[in-house]
Design a protein around this motif. Structure first.
Motif, PDB file in Angstrom:
ATOM      1  N   GLU A  18       0.777  13.275 -14.835  1.00 54.36           N
ATOM      2  CA  GLU A  18       0.509  14.198 -13.727  1.00 54.36           C
ATOM      3  C   GLU A  18      -0.748  13.790 -12.961  1.00 54.36           C
ATOM      4  N   ALA A  21       0.052  10.669 -10.903  1.00 54.01           N
ATOM      5  CA  ALA A  21       0.845  11.029  -9.720  1.00 54.01           C
ATOM      6  C   ALA A  21      -0.037  11.680  -8.664  1.00 54.01           C
ATOM      7  N   ALA A  22      -0.971  12.530  -9.090  1.00 54.68           N
ATOM      8  CA  ALA A  22      -1.884  13.182  -8.144  1.00 54.68           C
ATOM      9  C   ALA A  22      -2.791  12.164  -7.459  1.00 54.68           C
ATOM     10  N   ALA A  25      -0.686  10.253  -4.983  1.00 54.20           N
ATOM     11  CA  ALA A  25      -0.401  11.115  -3.830  1.00 54.20           C
ATOM     12  C   ALA A  25      -1.598  11.171  -2.895  1.00 54.20           C
ATOM     13  N   LYS A  26      -2.788  11.199  -3.465  1.00 51.21           N
ATOM     14  CA  LYS A  26      -4.010  11.205  -2.644  1.00 51.21           C
ATOM     15  C   LYS A  26      -4.128   9.897  -1.855  1.00 51.21           C
ATOM     16  N   LYS A  74       7.170  11.526  -8.255  1.00 51.70           N
ATOM     17  CA  LYS A  74       6.319  12.716  -8.180  1.00 51.70           C
ATOM     18  C   LYS A  74       5.220  12.519  -7.140  1.00 51.70           C
ATOM     19  N   ALA A  75       4.668  11.317  -7.077  1.00 53.94           N
ATOM     20  CA  ALA A  75       3.579  11.038  -6.143  1.00 53.94           C
ATOM     21  C   ALA A  75       4.043  11.168  -4.697  1.00 53.94           C
ATOM     22  N   GLU A  77       6.562  12.838  -3.630  1.00 56.18           N
ATOM     23  CA  GLU A  77       6.912  14.246  -3.423  1.00 56.18           C
ATOM     24  C   GLU A  77       5.657  15.071  -3.147  1.00 56.18           C
ATOM     25  N   LYS A  78       4.610  14.849  -3.943  1.00 53.34           N
ATOM     26  CA  LYS A  78       3.354  15.571  -3.751  1.00 53.34           C
ATOM     27  C   LYS A  78       2.716  15.226  -2.407  1.00 53.34           C
ATOM     28  N   GLY A  80       4.287  14.467   0.282  1.00 55.97           N
ATOM     29  CA  GLY A  80       5.079  15.078   1.349  1.00 55.97           C
ATOM     30  C   GLY A  80       5.582  14.103   2.405  1.00 55.97           C
TER      31      GLY A  80
END
Length: 116
Positions: A18, A21-22, A25-26, A74-75, A77-78, A80
């Motif tokens: 998690e 992935a965060a 995403a950043k 997940k990345a 998706e987070k 967007g």
């Protein structure tokens, strides 16, 4: 008597995945902000994980590597962003390449530098 509960290990979220992935995403968000938005595609890299290819609205591109395909999904998706199943057609046409990429792709066939 104390109540005990069996925990299904598969149901427990993998905190490390998690966090990864965060972080990805950043990075995707920073790329998108710098290039007027972005679209992406996630590809399997076998045991090495997955590659997230990003194409900015300005045609610049980049990529990131995730430890697993699930983390990569997940990345994005987070973050967007729009995710394409394949890197072809209109999506591939958005990529802007420069002299460096052309010379590396051509290699010795067209007088460019040889691939090491």
């Amino acid at each position: 008597m104390a109540d005990t509960q069996q925990v299904d290990e598969a149901a427990v979220p993998d905190a490390k995945a998690e966090r990864r992935a965060a972080r990805l995403a950043k990075e995707i968000g920073a790329f998108a902000a710098k290039h007027g938005g972005a679209e992406g595609q996630v590809a399997h890299l076998g045991r090495k994980g997955a590659r997230i290819v990003l194409v900015g609205e300005d045609g610049n591109w980049g990529d990131l590597v995730a430890p697993t395909y699930e983390v990569a999904r997940k990345a994005v998706e987070k973050a967007g962003i729009t995710v394409h199943e394949q890197f072809d057609g209109e999506f591939a046409a958005k990529v802007r390449t420069g002299p460096y990429e052309w010379s590396r792709m051509a290699g010795i066939q067209l007088g460019g530098p040889a691939n090491p």
